[in-house]
Every structure is written in structure tokens, then in C-alpha cells.
Design a protein around this motif. Sequence first.
Motif, PDB file in Angstrom:
ATOM      1  N   ALA A  36       0.826  -1.211   0.000  1.00 58.84           N
ATOM      2  CA  ALA A  36       0.000   0.000   0.000  1.00 58.84           C
ATOM      3  C   ALA A  36       0.861   1.262   0.000  1.00 58.84           C
ATOM      4  CB  ALA A  36      -0.929   0.002   1.206  1.00 58.84           C
ATOM      5  N   TYR A  37       1.946   1.256   0.776  1.00 57.60           N
ATOM      6  CA  TYR A  37       2.849   2.398   0.773  1.00 57.60           C
ATOM      7  C   TYR A  37       3.417   2.620  -0.624  1.00 57.60           C
ATOM      8  CZ  TYR A  37       2.933   2.994   5.846  1.00 57.60           C
ATOM      9  OH  TYR A  37       2.589   3.242   7.135  1.00 57.60           O
ATOM     10  N   ASP A  38       3.820   1.550  -1.283  1.00 59.78           N
ATOM     11  CA  ASP A  38       4.373   1.651  -2.638  1.00 59.78           C
ATOM     12  C   ASP A  38       3.323   2.177  -3.609  1.00 59.78           C
ATOM     13  OD1 ASP A  38       6.646   1.056  -4.491  1.00 59.78           O
ATOM     14  OD2 ASP A  38       5.103  -0.233  -5.391  1.00 59.78           O
ATOM     15  N   MET A  39       2.109   1.655  -3.514  1.00 56.56           N
ATOM     16  CA  MET A  39       1.028   2.107  -4.402  1.00 56.56           C
ATOM     17  C   MET A  39       0.728   3.582  -4.194  1.00 56.56           C
ATOM     18  SD  MET A  39      -1.661  -1.052  -4.225  1.00 56.56           S
ATOM     19  CE  MET A  39      -2.920  -0.120  -5.057  1.00 56.56           C
ATOM     20  N   SER A  40       0.702   4.014  -2.940  1.00 55.36           N
ATOM     21  CA  SER A  40       0.422   5.413  -2.641  1.00 55.36           C
ATOM     22  C   SER A  40       1.540   6.323  -3.148  1.00 55.36           C
ATOM     23  CB  SER A  40       0.232   5.585  -1.134  1.00 55.36           C
ATOM     24  OG  SER A  40      -0.123   6.902  -0.828  1.00 55.36           O
ATOM     25  N   GLU A  41       2.777   5.905  -2.953  1.00 57.17           N
ATOM     26  CA  GLU A  41       3.916   6.712  -3.396  1.00 57.17           C
ATOM     27  C   GLU A  41       3.950   6.869  -4.906  1.00 57.17           C
ATOM     28  OE1 GLU A  41       8.788   6.732  -3.250  1.00 57.17           O
ATOM     29  OE2 GLU A  41       7.692   5.267  -2.059  1.00 57.17           O
ATOM     30  N   HIS A  42       3.649   5.783  -5.624  1.00 56.59           N
ATOM     31  CA  HIS A  42       3.729   5.810  -7.081  1.00 56.59           C
ATOM     32  C   HIS A  42       2.382   6.042  -7.765  1.00 56.59           C
ATOM     33  CE1 HIS A  42       7.430   3.674  -5.846  1.00 56.59           C
ATOM     34  NE2 HIS A  42       7.932   4.493  -6.747  1.00 56.59           N
ATOM     35  N   LYS A  43       1.346   6.229  -6.969  1.00 54.19           N
ATOM     36  CA  LYS A  43      -0.011   6.522  -7.483  1.00 54.19           C
ATOM     37  C   LYS A  43      -0.505   5.465  -8.468  1.00 54.19           C
ATOM     38  CE  LYS A  43       0.047  10.507  -5.334  1.00 54.19           C
ATOM     39  NZ  LYS A  43       0.441  10.266  -3.959  1.00 54.19           N
ATOM     40  N   THR A  44      -0.208   4.197  -8.168  1.00 57.05           N
ATOM     41  CA  THR A  44      -0.689   3.118  -9.021  1.00 57.05           C
ATOM     42  C   THR A  44      -2.069   2.685  -8.575  1.00 57.05           C
ATOM     43  OG1 THR A  44       0.455   1.488  -7.652  1.00 57.05           O
ATOM     44  CG2 THR A  44       1.630   2.283  -9.573  1.00 57.05           C
ATOM     45  N   ASP A  45      -2.832   2.092  -9.468  1.00 57.05           N
ATOM     46  CA  ASP A  45      -4.185   1.604  -9.194  1.00 57.05           C
ATOM     47  C   ASP A  45      -5.090   2.714  -8.660  1.00 57.05           C
ATOM     48  OD1 ASP A  45      -6.154  -0.415  -9.187  1.00 57.05           O
ATOM     49  OD2 ASP A  45      -5.812  -0.808  -7.063  1.00 57.05           O
ATOM     50  N   GLY A  46      -4.794   3.966  -9.018  1.00 58.39           N
ATOM     51  CA  GLY A  46      -5.606   5.085  -8.551  1.00 58.39           C
ATOM     52  C   GLY A  46      -5.467   5.361  -7.065  1.00 58.39           C
ATOM     53  N   CYS A  47      -4.432   4.838  -6.451  1.00 60.91           N
ATOM     54  CA  CYS A  47      -4.238   4.981  -5.009  1.00 60.91           C
ATOM     55  C   CYS A  47      -3.707   6.370  -4.673  1.00 60.91           C
ATOM     56  CB  CYS A  47      -3.278   3.917  -4.492  1.00 60.91           C
ATOM     57  SG  CYS A  47      -3.114   3.932  -2.708  1.00 60.91           S
ATOM     58  N   VAL A  48      -4.458   7.094  -3.896  1.00 59.46           N
ATOM     59  CA  VAL A  48      -4.037   8.402  -3.407  1.00 59.46           C
ATOM     60  C   VAL A  48      -3.722   8.307  -1.918  1.00 59.46           C
ATOM     61  CG1 VAL A  48      -4.740  10.799  -3.050  1.00 59.46           C
ATOM     62  CG2 VAL A  48      -5.427   9.585  -5.129  1.00 59.46           C
ATOM     63  N   ARG A  49      -4.592   7.642  -1.186  1.00 54.01           N
ATOM     64  CA  ARG A  49      -4.393   7.490   0.251  1.00 54.01           C
ATOM     65  C   ARG A  49      -4.930   6.141   0.686  1.00 54.01           C
ATOM     66  NH1 ARG A  49      -6.722  11.865   1.591  1.00 54.01           N
ATOM     67  NH2 ARG A  49      -4.848  13.089   1.495  1.00 54.01           N
ATOM     68  N   ALA A  50      -4.054   5.314   1.199  1.00 53.09           N
ATOM     69  CA  ALA A  50      -4.449   3.992   1.683  1.00 53.09           C
ATOM     70  C   ALA A  50      -4.563   4.026   3.204  1.00 53.09           C
ATOM     71  CB  ALA A  50      -3.431   2.946   1.268  1.00 53.09           C
ATOM     72  N   VAL A  51      -5.622   3.429   3.707  1.00 54.32           N
ATOM     73  CA  VAL A  51      -5.838   3.327   5.148  1.00 54.32           C
ATOM     74  C   VAL A  51      -5.541   1.892   5.553  1.00 54.32           C
ATOM     75  CG1 VAL A  51      -7.544   3.463   6.995  1.00 54.32           C
ATOM     76  CG2 VAL A  51      -7.576   5.131   5.140  1.00 54.32           C
ATOM     77  N   ILE A  52      -4.666   1.731   6.528  1.00 55.91           N
ATOM     78  CA  ILE A  52      -4.310   0.402   7.010  1.00 55.91           C
ATOM     79  C   ILE A  52      -5.242   0.046   8.158  1.00 55.91           C
ATOM     80  CG2 ILE A  52      -2.487  -0.984   8.053  1.00 55.91           C
ATOM     81  CD1 ILE A  52      -0.529   1.040   6.653  1.00 55.91           C
ATOM     82  N   ARG A  53      -5.970  -1.043   7.983  1.00 60.47           N
ATOM     83  CA  ARG A  53      -6.923  -1.497   8.991  1.00 60.47           C
ATOM     84  C   ARG A  53      -6.527  -2.898   9.440  1.00 60.47           C
ATOM     85  NH1 ARG A  53     -12.647   1.091   7.501  1.00 60.47           N
ATOM     86  NH2 ARG A  53     -11.804   3.049   6.747  1.00 60.47           N
ATOM     87  N   PRO A  54      -5.876  -3.009  10.596  1.00 61.47           N
ATOM     88  CA  PRO A  54      -5.383  -4.305  11.061  1.00 61.47           C
ATOM     89  C   PRO A  54      -6.461  -5.373  11.173  1.00 61.47           C
ATOM     90  CG  PRO A  54      -4.416  -2.548  12.349  1.00 61.47           C
ATOM     91  CD  PRO A  54      -5.481  -1.930  11.481  1.00 61.47           C
ATOM     92  N   GLY A  55      -7.699  -5.000  11.362  1.00 65.03           N
ATOM     93  CA  GLY A  55      -8.763  -5.978  11.548  1.00 65.03           C
ATOM     94  C   GLY A  55      -9.285  -6.615  10.273  1.00 65.03           C
ATOM     95  N   ILE A  56      -8.997  -6.035   9.104  1.00 63.31           N
ATOM     96  CA  ILE A  56      -9.537  -6.632   7.879  1.00 63.31           C
ATOM     97  C   ILE A  56      -8.614  -7.722   7.385  1.00 63.31           C
ATOM     98  CG2 ILE A  56     -10.742  -4.519   7.254  1.00 63.31           C
ATOM     99  CD1 ILE A  56      -8.717  -4.130   4.989  1.00 63.31           C
ATOM    100  N   ARG A  57      -9.161  -8.644   6.650  1.00 68.81           N
ATOM    101  CA  ARG A  57      -8.380  -9.752   6.097  1.00 68.81           C
ATOM    102  C   ARG A  57      -8.435  -9.686   4.585  1.00 68.81           C
ATOM    103  NH1 ARG A  57      -6.761 -12.902  10.110  1.00 68.81           N
ATOM    104  NH2 ARG A  57      -8.075 -13.215  11.889  1.00 68.81           N
TER     105      ARG A  57
END
Length: 65
Positions: A36-57
Motif C-alpha cells: 500500500a505504501y508503494d502504491m500510494s507513493e507511485h499513485k498506481t491503481d488510482g491509489c491516493v491514500r491507503a488506510v491500514i486497517r489491522p482488523g480486515i483480512r
Amino acid sequence: MKALCWEGADKLSAAGEISTAHLATHSVSLDDAPTAYDMSEHKTDGCVRAVIRPGIRGTFRVACA
């Protein structure tokens, strides 16, 4: 002064009076955080801001279209 503004926003969000869902483009599990950090940094897959949610699988979930 900033703390008071944050407290007010936090209370409104908790009460369901304001939504923050539009602020993230992707929700990811803790295991997917490095990608997610890589996607956000390089703006791939339309990623602007990723939220990390430890509870999701599983893999990435697009938070908004």
C-alpha cells in the motif's frame, strides 16, 4: 486551539454527523501495508491514500470509486 478543533471533529465523526470515508481511496490489511505504501507513493491503481486497517483480512479493498 488545534486540539479543540480536532476534538470537535472527532466527536462529530463518532456521532455519525460527518463522514471521512471519502478521504481514503483504498483500505488494506496490516499484511498489505508495504504494498500500500508503494502504491500510494507511485499513485498506481488510482491509489491516493491507503488506510491500514489491522482488523480486515485479505487483499486490497477500494474504499471509494
